[in-house]
Design an enzyme around this catalytic site. Structure first.
Site, mmCIF file in Angstrom:
data_model
loop_
_atom_site.group_PDB
_atom_site.id
_atom_site.type_symbol
_atom_site.label_atom_id
_atom_site.label_comp_id
_atom_site.label_asym_id
_atom_site.label_seq_id
_atom_site.Cartn_x
_atom_site.Cartn_y
_atom_site.Cartn_z
ATOM 1 N N CYS A 14 0.781 -1.245 0.000
ATOM 2 C CA CYS A 14 0.000 0.000 0.000
ATOM 3 C C CYS A 14 0.809 1.289 0.000
ATOM 4 C CB CYS A 14 -0.907 0.034 1.220
ATOM 5 S SG CYS A 14 -1.927 -1.423 1.461
ATOM 6 N N HIS B 55 -2.392 7.157 4.450
ATOM 7 C CA HIS B 55 -1.294 6.186 4.560
ATOM 8 C C HIS B 55 0.031 6.636 3.975
ATOM 9 C CE1 HIS B 55 -0.137 1.622 4.535
ATOM 10 N NE2 HIS B 55 0.227 2.247 5.631
HETATM 11 CA CA CA Z 1 -3.154 -2.171 -0.604
#
Ligand code: CA
Length: 480
Positions: free
Chosen positions: A83, A141
């Site tokens: 990610c 994130h």
């Molecule tokens: Ca991901």
């Protein structure tokens, strides 16, 4: 139609000078001539988890319609198989290894180094320079320190969460702020932030985020907008509303059934976005991109015939569902087969908006390629690195892929062998040639600038942060 004319002018300019349209020429355009952009990112969605890639396990009629109205990439890649680094590349148009974002950063809000460094420019910062309204929704994130959050990084508004994953039902969101976390993973339970303010939510998170995007589209003024809609679906934890679970009554494996329901909910919501654009008359002036941030993980997702999963440099980790809808453009067809990258999104948007990025980019403007104006390949080489494992991969313009991973050294011809099952590395000359090129690229990268071993909080006892109905103060049952 307006943006088609704009593109024709841009092509004429480009053909005369060999250059992309300058910032000066673009600034003379009225704001109405610039398209809106909606970048929709799914989280951990497998290559074979959408209908438009030719698979039917999970019906995705809305995503299929989006693909039919645009172009789908059969070899659309992200720059990292997990990610955080993938999003750092996606948002900056530069390989994240150039600025050391090569492993998920800590979500420690006191760590100003753990995120996309301020020396880099993201899509919102580029588009803000030419008057776009910019909105981040969903998963961030890429930095939790105040200097790295969406509002500090070019976004006029933020509605989402700062960490890498989140629970979906409002009754689970019991921790006021990230800073109130006691154990690793508590951030799955934080309240959703509206800019810096925790708010009460009322819906399944995928719907909640979609509602926000729909509101922004409905309330758009004369300025063009950029919406970065980063769903956390269908990333763990596996949670789906009953009405969506009911769509898959015959799937016995509960985890798989829930995953499919989560994808189905997201597909409905992409349909709502498209419907809202149509109802507000903005469908013909809005460029829409959909992709996943990495391949499907080993579990309920499916990457079809591709080898490997999320975390792998094999195709299953980095080749993702990827669609661009660019209304007003005469595209080469429904399908574009040459390799493209998530790094191409920023330069494509920047070219369409008439904006200029300050840093040298690894991505390219895709419009000349998907309209057929340029029949060459967008990329001579694509590269991947998993820093902490010393794993590397390179794909050249002939679709030859070299890998140096924990399973061994490999050479594949992806044109004949997309499932990476026929290793050609006995041809050492070819692999050695790719390695030379890879080393030239590696020399341009930085090591992570943050402490990758940093542990901000202790693990929750039993380190299971997917405990149903967990609340602060929960005491885990004793181990067997
Ligand atoms: Ca991901």
């Amino acid at each position: 139609m307006r943006i088609m004319i704009l593109f024709a002018c841009a092509c004429m300019l480009a053909s005369c000078t060999g250059l992309k349209p300058s910032l000066e020429s673009s600034q003379e355009r009225s704001s109405a001539e610039r398209p809106n952009f909606i970048l929709i990112v799914a989280d951990d969605l497998g290559y074979a988890d959408v209908g438009f890639n030719g698979y039917d396990r999970i019906p995705t009629p809305n995503l299929d319609r989006l693909a039919a109205e645009g172009v789908r990439f059969t070899q659309g890649y992200v720059s990292h198989p997990i990610c955080g680094p993938s999003r750092a590349g996606l948002l900056t148009g530069r390989h994240q290894g150039r600025f050391g974002y090569s492993i998920n950063s800590s979500v420690d809000p006191s760590d100003a180094a753990a995120g996309i460094p301020t020396s880099e420019e993201n899509i919102a910062e580029v588009l803000s320079k030419v008057g776009y309204d910019t909105h981040a929704i969903g998963k961030w994130h890429v930095g939790t320190h105040p200097s790295l959050r969406p509002n500090a990084r070019g976004f006029d508004s933020f509605y989402g969460f700062l960490s890498g994953g989140h629970r979906y039902f409002p009754e689970d969101l019991t921790i006021e702020r990230l800073e109130d976390s006691e154990f690793h993973g508590d951030w799955y339970y934080t309240k959703i932030l509206e800019n810096e303010t925790p708010v009460e939510t009322s819906k399944y998170l995928t719907h909640e985020f979609t509602d926000r995007a729909v509101s922004i589209i409905n309330e758009a003024d004369q300025d063009p907008f950029f919406i970065y809609l980063a769903y956390n679906a269908p990333h763990a934890p596996m949670q789906a509303p009953e009405e969506y679970l009911a769509r898959f009554p015959d799937v016995e494996n509960e985890r798989e059934r829930t995953y499919m329901a989560m994808v189905s909910a997201m597909d409905d919501d992409v349909g709502r976005i498209m419907q809202t654009l149509a109802e507000t008359g903005q469908a013909d002036n809005t460029v829409l991109v959909f992709l996943s941030d990495n391949g499907g993980p080993n579990g309920a997702a499916s990457n079809g015939s591709l080898r490997g999963y999320k975390r792998d440099l094999f195709e299953g980790g980095v080749r993702v569902p990827f669609v661009v809808k660019a209304p007003g453009y005469d595209l080469v067809g429904d399908v574009y087969e040459k390799p493209v990258s998530s790094l191409d999104i920023l330069p494509t948007f920047a070219a369409l908006a008439g904006a200029t990025a300050k840093n040298e980019l690894d991505g390219v403007d895709l419009l000349p390629f998907i309209t057929g104006a340029d029949v060459s390949a967008p990329h001579d080489f694509l590269y991947w690195r998993r820093f902490e494992l010393s794993e590397f991969a390179i794909l050249d313009g002939n679709n030859a892929k070299g890998l140096w991973v924990k399973e061994g050294d490999f050479l594949y011809d992806l044109t004949a062998d997309e499932s990476e099952s026929n290793d050609l590395s006995a041809d050492n000359a070819e692999l050695a040639k790719l390695r030379v090129r890879l080393e030239e690229w590696r020399a341009q990268l930085q090591d992570p600038q943050y402490n990758i071993l940093r542990t901000w909080l202790p693990p929750r006892p039993h380190h299971d942060w997917y405990i149903p109905n967990w609340k602060p103060g929960y005491v885990p049952p004793p181990k067997d």
